[in-house]
Scaffold this active site. Structure first.
Site, short mmCIF file in Angstrom:
data_model
loop_
_atom_site.label_atom_id
_atom_site.label_comp_id
_atom_site.label_asym_id
_atom_site.label_seq_id
_atom_site.Cartn_x
_atom_site.Cartn_y
_atom_site.Cartn_z
N LYS A 255 0.84 -1.22 0.13
CA LYS A 255 -0.16 -0.01 0.00
C LYS A 255 0.85 1.10 -0.08
CE LYS A 255 -4.23 1.92 0.52
NZ LYS A 255 -4.02 2.75 -0.74
N GLN B 105 7.45 3.65 3.70
CA GLN B 105 6.10 3.39 3.82
C GLN B 105 5.77 2.08 4.51
OE1 GLN B 105 3.95 5.35 1.55
NE2 GLN B 105 2.30 4.86 3.03
N LYS C 275 5.68 3.19 8.30
CA LYS C 275 4.47 4.10 8.59
C LYS C 275 3.30 3.20 8.43
CE LYS C 275 4.34 7.61 5.55
NZ LYS C 275 4.34 8.65 4.56
N LYS D 203 5.04 1.78 -3.06
CA LYS D 203 5.12 3.40 -3.69
C LYS D 203 5.27 3.02 -5.32
CE LYS D 203 4.59 7.68 -2.34
NZ LYS D 203 3.86 8.19 -1.18
N GLY E 54 -3.19 8.12 -3.87
CA GLY E 54 -2.43 9.44 -4.40
C GLY E 54 -1.26 9.90 -3.93
N ASP E 55 -0.33 10.94 -4.37
CA ASP E 55 0.55 11.57 -3.58
C ASP E 55 0.74 12.64 -4.62
OD1 ASP E 55 3.03 11.08 -1.76
OD2 ASP E 55 4.03 11.76 -3.38
N THR F 181 -4.74 13.35 5.50
CA THR F 181 -3.25 13.40 6.07
C THR F 181 -3.14 14.79 6.64
OG1 THR F 181 -2.78 12.42 3.97
CG2 THR F 181 -0.99 13.56 5.03
N ASN G 61 -2.67 19.05 -1.53
CA ASN G 61 -3.63 18.36 -0.56
C ASN G 61 -3.44 18.48 0.96
OD1 ASN G 61 -4.21 15.49 0.79
ND2 ASN G 61 -5.91 16.20 -0.47
N SER H 53 -6.81 5.34 3.82
CA SER H 53 -6.83 4.67 2.80
C SER H 53 -7.28 3.06 3.15
CB SER H 53 -5.56 4.56 1.99
OG SER H 53 -5.51 5.82 1.21
P1 NDP Z 1 0.18 17.93 -3.75
O1 NDP Z 1 0.61 17.69 -5.30
O2 NDP Z 1 -1.18 18.18 -3.53
O3 NDP Z 1 0.94 19.18 -3.51
C1 NDP Z 1 2.31 19.52 -3.55
C2 NDP Z 1 2.69 20.70 -2.74
O4 NDP Z 1 4.10 20.76 -2.40
C3 NDP Z 1 2.59 21.91 -3.83
O5 NDP Z 1 2.22 23.04 -3.21
C4 NDP Z 1 3.81 21.90 -4.64
O6 NDP Z 1 3.99 23.12 -5.37
C5 NDP Z 1 4.70 21.70 -3.50
N1 NDP Z 1 5.86 20.85 -3.84
C6 NDP Z 1 5.95 19.91 -4.64
N2 NDP Z 1 7.48 19.64 -4.88
C7 NDP Z 1 7.94 20.60 -4.75
C8 NDP Z 1 9.58 21.27 -4.62
N3 NDP Z 1 10.18 20.41 -5.28
N4 NDP Z 1 9.65 22.34 -4.17
C9 NDP Z 1 8.76 23.01 -3.46
N5 NDP Z 1 7.69 22.81 -3.38
C10 NDP Z 1 7.25 21.60 -3.91
O7 NDP Z 1 0.85 16.87 -3.03
P2 NDP Z 1 0.45 16.34 -1.64
O8 NDP Z 1 0.06 17.63 -0.97
O9 NDP Z 1 -0.44 15.24 -1.63
O10 NDP Z 1 1.82 15.71 -1.05
C11 NDP Z 1 2.88 16.72 -0.22
C12 NDP Z 1 3.80 15.64 0.49
O11 NDP Z 1 2.98 15.12 1.47
C13 NDP Z 1 4.49 15.04 -0.28
O12 NDP Z 1 5.78 14.65 0.54
C14 NDP Z 1 3.58 13.65 -0.10
O13 NDP Z 1 4.53 12.25 -0.09
C15 NDP Z 1 3.12 13.69 1.36
N6 NDP Z 1 2.20 12.95 1.73
C16 NDP Z 1 0.89 13.10 1.02
C17 NDP Z 1 0.00 12.23 1.27
C18 NDP Z 1 -1.51 12.26 1.01
O14 NDP Z 1 -2.51 11.87 1.34
N7 NDP Z 1 -1.71 13.07 -0.19
C19 NDP Z 1 0.03 11.11 2.32
C20 NDP Z 1 1.34 11.23 2.96
C21 NDP Z 1 2.22 12.07 2.74
P3 NDP Z 1 3.97 23.07 -7.12
O15 NDP Z 1 2.84 23.10 -7.36
O16 NDP Z 1 4.80 24.31 -7.14
O17 NDP Z 1 4.81 22.14 -7.37
#
Ligand code: NDP
Length: 449
Positions: A93, A114, A117, A129, A168-169, A212, A244, A380
């Site tokens: 997962k 993961q 976690k 992943k 998703g991620d 999250t 997200n 999830s």
């Molecule tokens: P989204 O795609 O919804 O958002 C990502 C955010 O982070 C955007 O604001 C993006 O900006 C920014 N970002 C991405 N890459 C970079 C970078 N290289 N430098 C600066 N800013 C960056 O993703 P999520 O919110 O889902 O995920 C965010 C983090 O949380 C990740 O590390 C993910 O692995 C982790 N996570 C997410 C989960 C989930 O349920 N969604 C669960 C557990 C962990 P921009 O639009 O400019 O790219």
């Protein structure tokens, strides 16, 4: 030598040799192995059974070509990945990430993290992943759909509701999950819970979108309360990212009495001393798929600054929710100097090892990603349960279970840190607590020849 234990050094050297140049993966393995020093001393049976030697090698690593046709009729080729890291305690997962920086190293670091976690959630899910170097930004809906269909055409051969259940991620939200689910169903002719993060009309769980970010705040609140008799009330909070995780962390932190004053994206950050107006952020990010900079054009009194620098803003609580290695040693110094009391990771591995060391040395409460952001995968797993039962729980039911899980994760991590003589070090505590169940399951299941 990086390790006190000769055995751990040997394991790590072999990982380095086998995965040359895979910086993110090596960083994640090193951090976890460092916390196993007291474990290998106390548990020679684990060493003898080669549990750690096996743990650092994925059960399966799949890489594939993803060809698709853009709106101009040109053929594009991306690279797809899925790592099935460990299935000792349940089906693999873990999310799918679509971002140009995705490569084998990033997928393996995420898949490795993961494992622990997922185990910490207390639910029966193994670690996996996947993703692609495809960038959804600037693509039309039709292009995203064609890419997702091509991606799933190959991925469908390797996943299943009882085998491997992606979610998703970064870059993969409800739109992408929907396109991939549709393709899976066409190919396999079955309606099963093979993906999570689905829309509510076709098997998604209430509260998964929020999970999250909400979970991060439930965890942080419990950490504040249990370790320093503190709470979010009246605290200034800085959150990086505006995707997200960041959006729903902002919502919950505000509900719990905090004032969130900054958010960012990869171009820059906004500062709003009156507290972020989340309706405006949601309109820009969720509806218009725009940039965070537009917030400053719409909300008087707020300021946009181009570039990194969000961690120079004074705050009590910092929640990095963007991406890996976004908070380095200098950023940690600034936060500490400005009086931060707690840092909890919404993103995966957002703090560099140097930053983590500084927080721990300064006695800052620090919630590592694999504990603090486990609410997404936990919910999830709750979606998987609902799909298997063909039932839907209410928002309140799911949210209550999520809260309970996050509180348990904090206490299990804290108790493990205490048991191994590292009280309050939740990095070590989360790694050890997550590992214990996986190690036990691997012992019972034997080695296959
Ligand atoms: P989204 O795609 O919804 O958002 C990502 C955010 O982070 C955007 O604001 C993006 O900006 C920014 N970002 C991405 N890459 C970079 C970078 N290289 N430098 C600066 N800013 C960056 O993703 P999520 O919110 O889902 O995920 C965010 C983090 O949380 C990740 O590390 C993910 O692995 C982790 N996570 C997410 C989960 C989930 O349920 N969604 C669960 C557990 C962990 P921009 O639009 O400019 O790219």
């Amino acid at each position: 030598m990086a390790f006190k234990s000769e055995y751990l050094q040997k394991v790590y050297d072999k990982v380095c040799q086998r995965n040359k140049g895979e910086e993110e993966f090596l960083q994640a393995v090193k951090e976890v192995l460092e916390s196993f020093e007291p474990v290998v001393e106390k548990r020679p049976d684990i060493v003898k059974a080669g549990i750690i030697d096996r743990l650092v090698e994925p059960e399966r690593f799949i890489q594939f070509r993803v060809p698709w046709v853009d709106d101009n009729g040109n053929v594009q080729v991306n690279r797809g990945f899925r790592v099935q890291f460990n299935s000792a305690i349940g089906p693999y997962k873990g999310g799918l990430r679509f971002h140009p920086t995705v490569c084998a190293s990033v997928i393996k670091f995420l898949g490795f993290e993961q494992i622990f976690k997922n185990s910490l959630t207390g639910l029966p899910i193994g670690g996996g992943k996947g993703g692609s170097d495809f960038d959804p930004k600037g693509k039309s809906d039709a292009e995203v759909m064609r890419f997702c269909q091509s991606f799933m055409t190959e991925l469908s051969k390797h996943i299943g509701a009882d085998t491997d259940v992606p979610a998703g991620d970064i870059g993969v939200g409800a739109r992408e999950i929907g396109f991939m689910y549709g393709q899976y169903k066409r190919l396999r002719n079955e309606f099963t819970g093979v993906l999570t993060g689905k829309g509510l009309s076709y098997g998604g769980s209430l509260a998964r979108t929020e999970a999250t970010g909400y979970g991060l705040c439930y965890f942080t609140d419990e950490m504040l309360k249990s370790m320093k008799n503190e709470s979010f009330k009246g605290k200034t909070v800085v959150i990086s990212g505006s995707g997200n995780v960041a959006i729903y962390a902002t919502q919950k932190a505000t509900e719990l009495g905090g004032k969130v004053v900054a958010l960012s994206d990869s171009n820059g950050y906004i500062y709003d001393e009156n507290g972020i107006n989340l309706d405006v952020v949601k309109q820009i990010k969720e509806v218009e798929r725009g940039r965070i900079k537009e917030y400053a054009d719409r909300v008087p009194g707020s300021v946009y600054t181009e570039g990194k620098g969000i961690w120079s803003i004074k705050c009590d609580i910092a929640l990095p929710c963007a991406t890996q290695n976004e908070l380095n040693g200098d950023d940690a110094d600034m936060l500490i100097k400005n009086g931060v009391i707690a840092v909890a990771e919404g993103a995966n591995m957002p703090s560099t090892p140097e930053a983590v060391e500084k927080f721990l040395a300064a006695g800052i409460m620090f919630g590592p990603a694999k504990a603090a952001n486990a609410g997404g995968v936990a919910t999830s797993a709750l979606e998987m349960s609902q799909n298997s039962e063909r039932l839907s729980w209410t928002f309140e039911e799911v949210d209550a279970k999520l809260k309970n899980i996050m509180i348990n994760i904090f206490h299990n991590s804290y108790n493990a840190s205490k048991e191994y003589g590292l009280e309050g070090n939740l990095v070590a505590g989360a790694n050890i607590a997550g590992f214990a169940k996986v190690a036990d399951a691997m012992m019972w299941q034997g080695v296959s020849y």
